[in-house]
Each structure stands twice: as structure tokens, then as C-alpha cells.
Design a protein around this motif. Structure first.
Motif, PDB file in Angstrom:
ATOM      1  N   UNK A  25       0.415 116.565  72.827  1.00 18.92           N
ATOM      2  CA  UNK A  25      -1.046 116.556  72.970  1.00 18.92           C
ATOM      3  C   UNK A  25      -1.390 115.720  74.190  1.00 18.92           C
ATOM      4  N   UNK A  26      -2.437 116.117  74.920  1.00 14.77           N
ATOM      5  CA  UNK A  26      -2.822 115.391  76.131  1.00 14.77           C
ATOM      6  C   UNK A  26      -3.262 113.974  75.808  1.00 14.77           C
ATOM      7  N   UNK A  27      -3.880 113.809  74.644  1.00 14.19           N
ATOM      8  CA  UNK A  27      -4.362 112.489  74.247  1.00 14.19           C
ATOM      9  C   UNK A  27      -3.721 112.136  72.905  1.00 14.19           C
ATOM     10  N   UNK A  28      -4.415 111.415  72.042  1.00 12.01           N
ATOM     11  CA  UNK A  28      -3.897 111.128  70.703  1.00 12.01           C
ATOM     12  C   UNK A  28      -4.844 111.751  69.686  1.00 12.01           C
ATOM     13  N   UNK A  29      -4.281 112.551  68.781  1.00 11.52           N
ATOM     14  CA  UNK A  29      -5.059 113.279  67.790  1.00 11.52           C
ATOM     15  C   UNK A  29      -4.386 113.071  66.433  1.00 11.52           C
ATOM     16  N   UNK A  30      -5.155 112.606  65.448  1.00 15.23           N
ATOM     17  CA  UNK A  30      -4.577 112.216  64.162  1.00 15.23           C
ATOM     18  C   UNK A  30      -5.242 112.981  63.023  1.00 15.23           C
ATOM     19  N   UNK A  41      -8.487 103.744  52.996  1.00 12.29           N
ATOM     20  CA  UNK A  41      -7.437 103.220  53.876  1.00 12.29           C
ATOM     21  C   UNK A  41      -7.285 104.023  55.173  1.00 12.29           C
ATOM     22  N   UNK A  42      -8.035 105.107  55.326  1.00 11.82           N
ATOM     23  CA  UNK A  42      -7.803 106.019  56.448  1.00 11.82           C
ATOM     24  C   UNK A  42      -7.987 105.341  57.804  1.00 11.82           C
ATOM     25  N   UNK A  43      -9.038 104.590  57.973  1.00 11.89           N
ATOM     26  CA  UNK A  43      -9.289 103.932  59.272  1.00 11.89           C
ATOM     27  C   UNK A  43      -8.160 102.972  59.621  1.00 11.89           C
ATOM     28  N   UNK A  44      -7.700 102.221  58.630  1.00 15.30           N
ATOM     29  CA  UNK A  44      -6.602 101.274  58.871  1.00 15.30           C
ATOM     30  C   UNK A  44      -5.351 102.024  59.322  1.00 15.30           C
ATOM     31  N   UNK A  45      -5.043 103.139  58.657  1.00 13.68           N
ATOM     32  CA  UNK A  45      -3.845 103.912  59.005  1.00 13.68           C
ATOM     33  C   UNK A  45      -3.962 104.519  60.402  1.00 13.68           C
ATOM     34  N   UNK A  50      -2.513 104.269  66.438  1.00 11.21           N
ATOM     35  CA  UNK A  50      -2.992 104.061  67.810  1.00 11.21           C
ATOM     36  C   UNK A  50      -2.377 102.819  68.451  1.00 11.21           C
ATOM     37  N   UNK A  51      -2.028 101.836  67.629  1.00 11.68           N
ATOM     38  CA  UNK A  51      -1.393 100.631  68.166  1.00 11.68           C
ATOM     39  C   UNK A  51       0.049 100.896  68.601  1.00 11.68           C
ATOM     40  N   UNK A  52       0.710 101.856  67.942  1.00 14.66           N
ATOM     41  CA  UNK A  52       2.134 102.078  68.210  1.00 14.66           C
ATOM     42  C   UNK A  52       2.400 103.239  69.156  1.00 14.66           C
ATOM     43  N   UNK A  53       1.424 104.160  69.278  1.00 12.57           N
ATOM     44  CA  UNK A  53       1.621 105.335  70.125  1.00 12.57           C
ATOM     45  C   UNK A  53       0.384 105.575  70.989  1.00 12.57           C
ATOM     46  N   UNK A  54       0.609 106.201  72.142  1.00 10.70           N
ATOM     47  CA  UNK A  54      -0.481 106.441  73.093  1.00 10.70           C
ATOM     48  C   UNK A  54      -0.878 107.907  73.197  1.00 10.70           C
ATOM     49  N   UNK A  55       0.067 108.822  72.940  1.00 11.92           N
ATOM     50  CA  UNK A  55      -0.229 110.258  73.065  1.00 11.92           C
ATOM     51  C   UNK A  55       0.460 111.016  71.943  1.00 11.92           C
ATOM     52  N   UNK A  56      -0.073 112.207  71.644  1.00 12.66           N
ATOM     53  CA  UNK A  56       0.552 113.081  70.670  1.00 12.66           C
ATOM     54  C   UNK A  56      -0.396 113.443  69.538  1.00 12.66           C
ATOM     55  N   UNK A  57      -0.093 114.561  68.886  1.00 12.21           N
ATOM     56  CA  UNK A  57      -0.837 114.947  67.683  1.00 12.21           C
ATOM     57  C   UNK A  57      -0.011 114.530  66.469  1.00 12.21           C
ATOM     58  N   UNK A  58      -0.629 113.790  65.569  1.00 10.25           N
ATOM     59  CA  UNK A  58       0.069 113.282  64.387  1.00 10.25           C
ATOM     60  C   UNK A  58      -0.527 113.916  63.125  1.00 10.25           C
ATOM     61  N   UNK A  59       0.331 114.605  62.373  1.00  9.92           N
ATOM     62  CA  UNK A  59      -0.061 115.178  61.083  1.00  9.92           C
ATOM     63  C   UNK A  59       0.577 114.336  59.989  1.00  9.92           C
ATOM     64  N   UNK A  60      -0.264 113.641  59.236  1.00 13.64           N
ATOM     65  CA  UNK A  60       0.216 112.698  58.215  1.00 13.64           C
ATOM     66  C   UNK A  60      -0.057 113.259  56.825  1.00 13.64           C
ATOM     67  N   UNK A  61       0.951 113.212  55.969  1.00 13.13           N
ATOM     68  CA  UNK A  61       0.806 113.627  54.577  1.00 13.13           C
ATOM     69  C   UNK A  61       1.230 112.465  53.680  1.00 13.13           C
ATOM     70  N   UNK A  62       0.313 112.044  52.805  1.00 16.13           N
ATOM     71  CA  UNK A  62       0.597 110.949  51.878  1.00 16.13           C
ATOM     72  C   UNK A  62       0.359 111.447  50.457  1.00 16.13           C
TER      73      UNK A  62
END
Length: 282
Positions: A25-30, A41-45, A50-62
Motif C-alpha cells: 500500500x502507498x500509505x498505511x491502511x488498517x 481497544x481499536x484505537x489503541x491497536x 502505526x508506531x511499528x510500521x510506516x507503510x502497508x495494508x494491515x488486515x487484523x483478525x482477533x
């Protein structure tokens, strides 16, 4: 060192199973999918990513661990209010018909998921472990991309040097070719060699690609330097490639030499291959 944007990480503990996938991804998309009772807890996650990565699309399943089935319950008070509202509407406007269960099913808030007990610490621990897992994979893939790009950059440097060698003799070739053509038209004794030298100088200025070649060399050196940085480098590398591509195109436009034109085509192909790899770099 370069870090890829594609990867997968997972973590499991007594409360949660966390799975994270990342793509280009050109930017960061979560995107985060988790039980509604955990939305607080979503905002915290998101901030942790964002603190650990600068770019990419992240699909999170909890999900809850051990296939814990969520307990559902009916919001009877809400159901009663909705039912009574429809009954009053019937009376006021003399509307016939039955008020059935199908009407209530249109209201999602009637069915609630009972909040399960869990430890927030376990959620954050599993989330961080999954991120560390995906980071390891991204770095491993990044190392492979780094080595491959380095090989291609060195190949471009060699091609650039080859063009330099050919360019040094291009004006002399043009002068000899121009002289030979004049000999076919007029007597050799009538040829003004000083004029030919003047024309050769003018043509030399038009055909001169030394600045472009030097800029390409500098851009390639800069490319290698940026590759060795630990920060987010993808966008910088893309910009440098744009500059290299512009210089290569200029050389192709200026030069009429067949050998140089062939090398220009090969250089363009290598630049595109590197560009494809850079698009997967954070």
C-alpha cells in the motif's frame, strides 16, 4: 535494511487468537475485525501498528481462543418498545395485519452479544507477538529484495559505463560518416575540413550525454545508500527511480547510435524490474 510490505503473523494465548496479514500500500491502511464487545481497544491497536510500521495494508483478525462461542441474549426491553410502537401505529391509522417476529428481526440491536470476561493484558500481548511475527517475515523478505535490487543496480552501473565508452567515440563516428557522404557528392579537394570540424562541434553539443550519464551514476550510488537505511525507504527509492528513468529516456532521445539505443532499452527494462520490487518495500 529494507523491509517488505507483505507478511503474516499470528499469536495465541489463553484468551485470544490474533492473525495479521500485510500487503502493499502507498500509505498505511488498517482494517481490524474483532468481537463488538472489544471495540474500545481499536484505537489503541491501530496506534500500536502505526508506531511499528510506516507503510502497508494491515488486515487484523482477533477472535476468542479455544473457539469460545459468544453467548447471545435478547434485549427484551427494546423489543417491547418496538412492538408497542407498532401497535400504537396500527391503532392510530387503523392498519390491519399481525405484528410478527419478522419485524423485530430487522433491528440488530435486539440481539446482543454477552460480554465475555478477558484480560486486556492478554489481548495486547498477543497483538504485539503477532506484530513481531509479521515484522520478522517482512524483514526476511526485505533482505531478499535488498540483495536482488543490489544486483540489478550494479548491472545498471555496468550498462551506464558501457554507454559512456560508446559515447566517447560517437562524435568521431559522426564526423567520419559525414565526411564520407560529402566525398560521394563533391571532390575531396573541395571539402572544407574546418567547416566539418565546426559542424562536428555543433553536433557534439547536441549529442552530448555526459551530464545524463553522470547523473545516472550519482542516482545509482544514492539508491544504494538509501537501501542500507533502517527507516521507511520505499518512497525515496521510487523517487530516485523516477529520476533515473528520466535520464535514461533523455539519452535514448539524444543518441542515434544503435549500440547505445540497445543499451537504453535494456536499462529501461532493468529500471522497471527494480520499480516492481521497490513497490513492495516499506
Amino acid at each position: 535494511m529494507a523491509q517488505s510490505m507483505t507478511g503474516f503473523g499470528s499469536a495465541l494465548n489463553e484468551d485470544f487468537l490474533v492473525e495479521i496479514r500485510s500487503l502493499n500500500h502507498r500509505f498505511i491502511d488498517i482494517s481490524i475485525k474483532m468481537p463488538p464487545s472489544m471495540n474500545e481497544h481499536e484505537i489503541i491497536l491501530r496506534n500500536i501498528i502505526k508506531e511499528r510500521f510506516k507503510r502497508g495494508r494491515f488486515d487484523v483478525s482477533i477472535t476468542f481462543a479455544n473457539n469460545k462461542t459468544p453467548v447471545l441474549k435478547i434485549n427484551k426491553e427494546l423489543a417491547k418498545e418496538i412492538y408497542n410502537a407498532y401497535r400504537e401505529l396500527q391503532k392510530e391509522f387503523s392498519i390491519g395485519g399481525e405484528i410478527g417476529i419478522e419485524i423485530l428481526t430487522n433491528y440488530k440491536d435486539i440481539i446482543m452479544e454477552e460480554i465475555q470476561e478477558y484480560k486486556t493484558e492478554n489481548l495486547l500481548t498477543a497483538f504485539q507477538e503477532a506484530l513481531s511475527d509479521i515484522e520478522t517475515m517482512r524483514k526476511r523478505e526485505g533482505d531478499l529484495l535488498h540483495d536482488e535490487m543490489k544486483k540489478r543496480v550494479k548491472l545498471l552501473m555496468k550498462m551506464n559505463d558501457d554507454v559512456k565508452k560508446i559515447a566517447d567515440t560517437e562524435v568521431v563516428k559522426w564526423k567520419d560518416k559525414f565526411t564520407d557522404r560529402l566525398k560521394l557528392i563533391i571532390d575531396e579537394r573541395m571539402i572544407d575540413h574546418e567547416r566539418i570540424i565546426q559542424e562536428a562541434a555543433i553536433m557534439a553539443d547536441k549529442l552530448d550525454i555526459s551530464e545524463e550519464l553522470n547523473r545516472i551514476e550519482n542516482h545509482l550510488k544514492q539508491f544504494l545508500e538509501v537501501m542500507n537505511n533502517d527507516n521507511s525507504i520505499g518512497k525515496k527509492l521510487e523517487f530516485i527511480l523516477q529520476e533515473i528513468s528520466r535520464e535514461v529516456n533523455t539519452i535514448g532521445y539524444k543518441s542515434g547510435d544503435y549500440a547505445i539505443s540497445t543499451l537504453v532499452i535494456e536499462m529501461k527494462a532493468e529500471v522497471e524490474k527494480i520499480r516492481e520490487q521497490v513497490q513492495n518495500i516499506q
